[in-house]
Design a protein around this motif. Structure first.
Motif, mmCIF file in Angstrom:
data_model
loop_
_atom_site.group_PDB
_atom_site.id
_atom_site.type_symbol
_atom_site.label_atom_id
_atom_site.label_comp_id
_atom_site.label_asym_id
_atom_site.label_seq_id
_atom_site.Cartn_x
_atom_site.Cartn_y
_atom_site.Cartn_z
ATOM 1 N N GLN A 173 0.819 -1.205 0.000
ATOM 2 C CA GLN A 173 0.000 0.000 0.000
ATOM 3 C C GLN A 173 0.859 1.263 0.000
ATOM 4 O O GLN A 173 0.446 2.293 -0.535
ATOM 5 N N ASN A 174 2.042 1.176 0.616
ATOM 6 C CA ASN A 174 2.886 2.366 0.742
ATOM 7 C C ASN A 174 4.303 2.207 0.205
ATOM 8 O O ASN A 174 5.020 3.199 0.074
ATOM 9 N N TYR A 175 4.700 0.973 -0.097
ATOM 10 C CA TYR A 175 6.093 0.736 -0.471
ATOM 11 C C TYR A 175 6.173 -0.276 -1.602
ATOM 12 O O TYR A 175 5.223 -1.021 -1.862
ATOM 13 N N LEU A 179 3.785 -0.635 8.826
ATOM 14 C CA LEU A 179 3.356 0.605 8.179
ATOM 15 C C LEU A 179 3.126 1.714 9.200
ATOM 16 O O LEU A 179 3.520 2.873 8.990
#
Length: 565
Positions: free
Chosen positions: A68-70, A555
């Protein structure tokens, strides 16, 4: 009568474990995973924020969450579960487990104890091969491990939206349920995912159409631009930086594709980027040792350079012993996998499975325990009258909580595709054996209960049922003549696996409570190898939950650190 029933038992047990659910025709359509590729298409060198070794029960939800972020690379040594009816369809449960080919999604291994077992070699891992029972860990387990109860609950619910369902209980399962309650395994808790003392109906990862849902399905929640999944990518070792550092730092992996071509993947430079091993209870300690982290003497014996001496790698291996009793039925019964469980206070779990009219099936393709069983089944198929009767029935099993007995894992070779040597030491501790005896005694009471009376032959007393099981080739252990009269010997002679082995990289010994490998930077292990005890009556729900749980924690920690700058 005794020899005849022994032969019939061998055939029937084989057939039951390979349940021909002809009533279902499950869809095998694969999701549109644009991020999933064969490793042969991968570049020779690549860079990511996270590299996850193992796309199994924990690795898939972990990868979906971190993406989702990386940028995330998920390396899976097996292939895709989609399009393989032996995985997807309830109708062919067990066929994948019996497949011992090099391309099978299941890799067979035999422990040094003589018990035949299996490990996943497919995206989704063991959730692609098991009998589908879904149940959470107890609140006591969550507290003892030190997890955040609120995040645990949220993570279970995230998993359950996609993979968990309520089963439709038939007459056999209902009789076992009512028998458990009748003999005092109370209260009756109805349908629930929660781990509660008494009798309950648990969840299943098979939906109402007979289609298996696995941890690979959780990849649908991934950010497709943040995730790369490579299939048939066998990781050979983790790369470490050691020069000028007070402690080793993981910074890359070496893997080979299906053609044997070598690739390297590195984590991008950054203090929070990591390599996470989620290769399972056999694979994770094996990868650590192949990379130079483990008992120094063993590593040197295989000419592996020692990066960090860690004598606890490969230690604390456990497998929950399973013992079953087959019960021929005078009436046809429904086909069912594990749906009901009795959670006892003495430390054993009572479960059941059943089959109906297996004469039309193909047990010759299905031996999960020994080829001899399949051979016996083929011989019996020649006598349709006798076989049709034999294939009516089912078995009630007991599984030991924990267990307390532990063993160890050692390398056989430096090839990561070879099985390591593993010893589980079943019933080494007397308390485990005592629990088994109580569990078998509980099964006897269920069979003799009023609720179960429709499904038993009064002419087959309990010792005769034990004799059928004890004389069947369900493992490679030597048999004893007194097994049917001594419950202790019966437990030892008929021990099987229920595929819930764990340990090898245990919490507090190899990893800390953040699942970081002790003594090494940028390396975590997140899977069942970290368990000191197997959670719940079946660990798959908790392993999937752990992947999501730790992904969210990672996260949140990174976001908190970035905001505080």
């Amino acid at each position: 009568m005794g020899l005849r029933w022994c032969r019939l038992f061998a055939a029937a047990l084989t057939a039951i474990l390979f349940l021909p659910f002809d009533a279902f025709s499950a869809s095998e359509q694969a999701p549109n995973y644009t991020f999933m590729h064969n490793a042969t298409s991968a570049p020779s060198v690549s860079y990511y924020d996270y590299i996850i070794v193992g796309g199994g029960t924990a690795g898939c939800p972990l990868a979906a969450t971190l993406s989702q972020n990386y940028s995330v690379l998920l390396l899976e040594r097996g292939g895709s579960p989609y399009g393989n009816p032996n995985i997807t369809n309830l109708s062919t449960f067990g066929a994948a487990l019996s497949d011992i080919s090099l391309t099978s999604p299941s890799q067979r291994f035999i422990s040094e104890d003589g018990v035949i077992n299996a490990r996943g070699r497919v995206l989704g891992g063991g959730s692609c091969l098991n009998a589908g029972f879904y149940t959470r860990a107890s609140t006591d387990y969550v507290r003892q491990v030190g997890w955040d109860p609120r995040l645990v609950k949220e993570s279970y619910e995230w998993v359950e939206k996609t993979v968990a369902f309520e089963p439709r209980l038939g007459e056999w399962q209902s009789a076992v349920r009512d028998g458990l309650v009748e003999i005092g395994v109370v209260p009756y808790n109805g349908f629930t995912y929660d781990h509660l003392y008494g009798t309950k109906v648990g969840g299943t990862i098979f939906d109402r159409d007979g289609r298996r849902h696995t941890s690979a399905d959780l990849l649908q929640y991934a950010n497709p631009t943040g995730l790369t999944v490579l299939l048939h990518a066998s990781v050979h070792r983790i790369l470490f930086r050691t020069r000028g550092r007070p402690r080793p730092m993981a910074h890359g992996v070496v893997y080979r594709d299906a053609l044997g071509v070598r690739h390297r993947a590195y984590i991008n430079r950054g203090s929070k980027n990591e390599i996470i091993v989620s290769a399972g209870a056999l694979g994770s300690p094996q990868i650590l040792m192949l990379s130079g982290v483990g008992p120094a003497d063993e590593l040197k014996a295989h000419n592996i350079s020692v990066v960090l001496e860690q004598p606890m790698v490969g230690q604390g291996m456990s497998d929950n012993p399973m013992n079953a009793v087959f019960i021929p039925s005078p009436v046809p019964v429904e086909v069912s996998l594990i749906e009901v469980v009795g959670i006892t206070h003495f430390g054993a779990y009572i479960e059941a499975a059943s089959g109906e009219n297996f004469a039309g099936g193909s047990p010759s393709h299905s031996s999960m325990f020994s080829p001899k069983i399949a051979n016996n089944a083929e011989q019996l198929m020649e006598n349709n009258d006798e076989t049709a009767a034999a294939f009516r029935g089912g078995f009630i099993l007991e599984k030991i909580m924990g267990p307390i007995s532990t063993g160890h894992l050692e390398l056989r070779t430096r090839d990561p595709n070879d099985n390591p040597s593993v010893t589980f030491n079943y019933f080494k501790e007397s308390q485990d054996l005592e629990r088994c005896v109580q569990g078998i005694s509980t099964i006897e009471k269920i069979i003799e209960s009023k609720a179960f009376s429709e499904f038993r032959y009064d002419t087959l007393p309990f010792p005769a049922l034990l004799n059928m099981t004890a004389n069947s080739p369900i493992n490679l252990l030597p048999k004893h003549a007194n097994a049917s009269t001594s419950l202790e010997q019966y437990c030892k002679d008929t021990v099987m696996t229920i595929w819930h082995y764990h340990g090898g990289c245990q919490l507090g010994r190899v990893v800390d409570h953040d699942y970081k490998v002790i003594g090494i930077d940028a390396l975590r292990i997140i899977d069942g190898s970290t368990f000191n005890y197997s959670p719940g009556t079946n660990p798959q729900a908790t392993v999937m939950m752990l992947g999501r749980y730790m992904g969210v924690r990672i996260l949140r920690e990174r976001l908190s650190n970035e905001e505080s700058r």
